[in-house]
Design an enzyme around this catalytic site. Sequence first.
Site, PDB file in Angstrom:
ATOM      1  CE  LYS A  32      -2.334   1.651   3.687  1.00  0.00           C
ATOM      2  NZ  LYS A  32      -2.140   3.127   3.735  1.00  0.00           N
ATOM      3  CG  ASP A  59      -5.446   4.106   1.384  1.00  0.00           C
ATOM      4  OD1 ASP A  59      -6.573   4.462   1.000  1.00  0.00           O
ATOM      5  OD2 ASP A  59      -5.136   3.943   2.582  1.00  0.00           O
ATOM      6  CE  LYS A  61      -7.972   6.123   4.179  1.00  0.00           C
ATOM      7  NZ  LYS A  61      -6.523   5.817   4.007  1.00  0.00           N
ATOM      8  CG  ASP A  64     -12.832  17.725  -4.511  1.00  0.00           C
ATOM      9  OD1 ASP A  64     -13.801  18.514  -4.683  1.00  0.00           O
ATOM     10  OD2 ASP A  64     -11.664  18.121  -4.362  1.00  0.00           O
ATOM     11  CB  THR A 123      -9.819   1.399  11.856  1.00  0.00           C
ATOM     12  OG1 THR A 123      -8.591   1.907  11.345  1.00  0.00           O
ATOM     13  CG2 THR A 123     -10.410   0.400  10.894  1.00  0.00           C
ATOM     14  NE  ARG A 215       0.732   2.564  13.034  1.00  0.00           N
ATOM     15  CZ  ARG A 215      -0.171   3.411  13.519  1.00  0.00           C
ATOM     16  NH1 ARG A 215       0.224   4.426  14.284  1.00  0.00           N
ATOM     17  NH2 ARG A 215      -1.449   3.244  13.254  1.00  0.00           N
TER      18      ARG A 215
END
Length: 239
Positions: A32, A59, A61, A64, A123, A215
């Site tokens: 990603k 990614d 997102k 608009d 999340t 992470r």
Amino acid sequence: MGPLIISLDVATRKDLFQLLDQFDANETLTVKIGMEMFYGEGPQIVRDLLKMGHHIFLDLKLHDIPNTVENGMRQIGRLGVTYTTVHALGGSQMIAQAKRGLINGAQDAGVAPARLLAVTELTSITPKGLRNEQNCRLSMAEQVISLTQLAKQAGADGVITSPLEVPALREQVGVDFLYVTPGIRPTGALKDDQARTATPSEAAHNGSNALVIGRPIIQAADPVSAYHQYLKEWENAER
């Protein structure tokens, strides 16, 4: 079963390749690329990773007005990535035009169109935040189901959602849709800024189609070992 996607949320091109160079050169990964890397390096980093044989989840997102998102997605569609994202809160027209832009861009470049994933609720959003900051009177589950239904009806291929909501989504929206889940953590690990998390086995049991892990892999002492540990748990989990 879909891929385990490594979230390469690092600051520089050097950091990215220091991480990827630890993997076997013949190992094909799904990675990603998010805002930090893309805004720093631009589309060339995507092209370079594609040349190495990796699959890309871009990614960004997008959120608009529909025409702006369609034009942006046409550019993304030309790159040949596997997945990309919009915010479901942008509405049905925006999602539909995003899908059209992706298809047209892919046709321009002669590549397969990316799968369009709609972000439901991040999340990091808690039920309290949903109620008090977004002024939403639905429960978290009801809100996520509503946004997923909207995304599916508008032509998206799937959603990004917490693994905790996947069972309800499969029941209410259907199994013919992609449920891609971030917020994956090993048992007992810190949640960081993720409020709604699950282990790879729990996500598989819930019906997730693909995982996104950042992470816990990229900050591990041995990222390759961590990746394969999560991958083994994901592939061997009871479904």
